[in-house]
Scaffold this active site. Structure first.
Site, PDB file in Angstrom:
ATOM      1  N   GLU A 156      -0.062  -9.682  -0.712  1.00 42.17           N
ATOM      2  CA  GLU A 156      -1.432 -10.121  -0.592  1.00 42.17           C
ATOM      3  C   GLU A 156      -2.224 -10.248  -2.071  1.00 42.17           C
ATOM      4  OE1 GLU A 156      -1.891  -7.167   2.437  1.00 42.17           O
ATOM      5  OE2 GLU A 156      -2.720  -8.852   3.820  1.00 42.17           O
TER       6      GLU A 156
ATOM      7  N   GLY B 220       0.789  -5.283   0.768  1.00 41.23           N
ATOM      8  CA  GLY B 220      -0.405  -5.554  -0.232  1.00 41.23           C
ATOM      9  C   GLY B 220      -0.116  -6.200  -1.375  1.00 41.23           C
TER      10      GLY B 220
ATOM     11  N   ALA C 278       0.793  -1.120   0.137  1.00 39.00           N
ATOM     12  CA  ALA C 278       0.036  -0.030  -0.150  1.00 39.00           C
ATOM     13  C   ALA C 278       0.963   1.133   0.114  1.00 39.00           C
ATOM     14  CB  ALA C 278      -0.800   0.133   1.409  1.00 39.00           C
TER      15      ALA C 278
ATOM     16  N   GLU D  96       4.603  -5.004   7.188  1.00 41.97           N
ATOM     17  CA  GLU D  96       3.658  -4.213   8.112  1.00 41.97           C
ATOM     18  C   GLU D  96       4.187  -4.231   9.067  1.00 41.97           C
ATOM     19  OE1 GLU D  96       2.650  -6.585   5.825  1.00 41.97           O
ATOM     20  OE2 GLU D  96       0.936  -5.947   4.639  1.00 41.97           O
TER      21      GLU D  96
END
Ligand code: DAK
Length: 258
Positions: free
Chosen positions: A118, A115, A72, A138
């Protein structure tokens, strides 16, 4: 800002449908393909559109040479607290991506972080170039994976690898990802897209209904007890047994020239 309907995506390149395959490429190399809100919304729009297009049988999701996606966009994420995230269009974008019924193959070169990792885990098959690296950093930001990473990593790579990635924040290389089961093949650096495309074309050559139902059945393995999953498999198996396509293909096999 969400893209306006019909506008060309700013952060993606979307190919024409070729042999039933559409290739969606995240293209923000100057930011290592960091997933800003717009990127996520464009991705969800592109995947949803491909899912609804009868001509598309398989999606290839690719990134850049240095980064599949570095997670992100931290410059945007810093402003979002818990309640804002709950309502945010990027949270909805993830749900739309997961709701797609179209098989999706990831072609990963470079970094797949946060992300980005992911997203790879959200694909059905992942092919890695030998220089790829996968991580969930993260924790180093005082955060944790929030797009299914803890669940999909534990399921695809197993507990120990998942814990190591999530708790240390350190990435693993493509060979380790291959050993763990996160990716199904490792190819020479730079070859991931070609190999992912070849696999996608092979999938696209199979009957659409069968591939979608078979994919759904495999995904159920991660969500249901064995007996329920087998029951669901049997229902789809019987539905396909009644299809013209199955009769046609079986007849063609029996009547093939010998
Ligand atoms: N965000 C914003 N900018 C990024 C970025 C990121 N994640 N990653 C890289 N960039 C930008 C850098 O700021 C730099 O920009 P300029 O300074 O040139 O303007 C440019 O990309 C090149 O980066 P570097 O100069 O750092 O390049 P290096 O090759 O040295 O390093 C790197 C590349 C990717 C290792 C490094 O940039 C890095 O560590 N980046 C941060 C990676 C990271 O921590 N990712 C996790 C983010 S948190 C959600 C679900 C999930 C998430 C959020 C919401 N919902 C369901 C709503 C996910 C959260 C995350 O992924």
């Amino acid at each position: 800002m969400p893209p306006s309907a019909g506008a060309a995506p700013a952060d993606l390149r979307i190919s024409a449908v070729d042999d039933g395959v559409v290739t969606i490429t995240i293209a923000r190399p100057e930011a290592r393909n960091a997933l800003r809100h717009q990127t996520m919304i464009e991705l969800a729009d592109a995947i949803t559109a491909a899912d609804r297009d009868e001509a598309v049988r398989c999606i290839v999701l690719a990134g850049g040479e240095k980064a599949f996606a570095a997670g992100a966009d931290i410059a945007e994420m810093i402003a979002l607290d818990g309640p804002a995230l709950e309502q945010h269009p990027r949270t909805e974008a993830w749900r739309r991506i997961w709701a797609s019924g179209c098989p999706m193959v990831a072609a990963v070169e470079g970094l797949a972080l946060g992300g980005g990792c992911e997203l790879v885990l959200s694909c059905d098959i992942a092919i890695a170039g030998s220089g790829a690296r996968f991580g969930q950093p993260e924790i180093t930001l005082g955060w944790m994976p929030g797009a299914g990473g803890t669940q999909r990593l534990a399921r695809s790579a197993g507990k120990s690898v998942a814990m190591q990635l999530v708790l240390t924040g350190d990435p693993i290389d493509a060979a380790a990802a291959l050993r763990s089961g996160m990716v199904s093949e490792m190819v020479a650096a730079g070859d991931a897209l070609a190999r992912a495309t070849a696999i996608a074309r092979r999938i696209a050559s199979q009957p659409r209904a069968a591939t979608r139902l078979a994919r759904h059945a495999v995904l159920l393995a991660f969500e249901t007890p064995l007996a329920d999953g087998v029951q669901a498999e049997q229902a789809s198996f019987r539905a396909l047994a009644s299809s013209d396509e199955r009769h046609r293909r079986m007849r063609a096999f029996l009547e093939r020239p010998r």
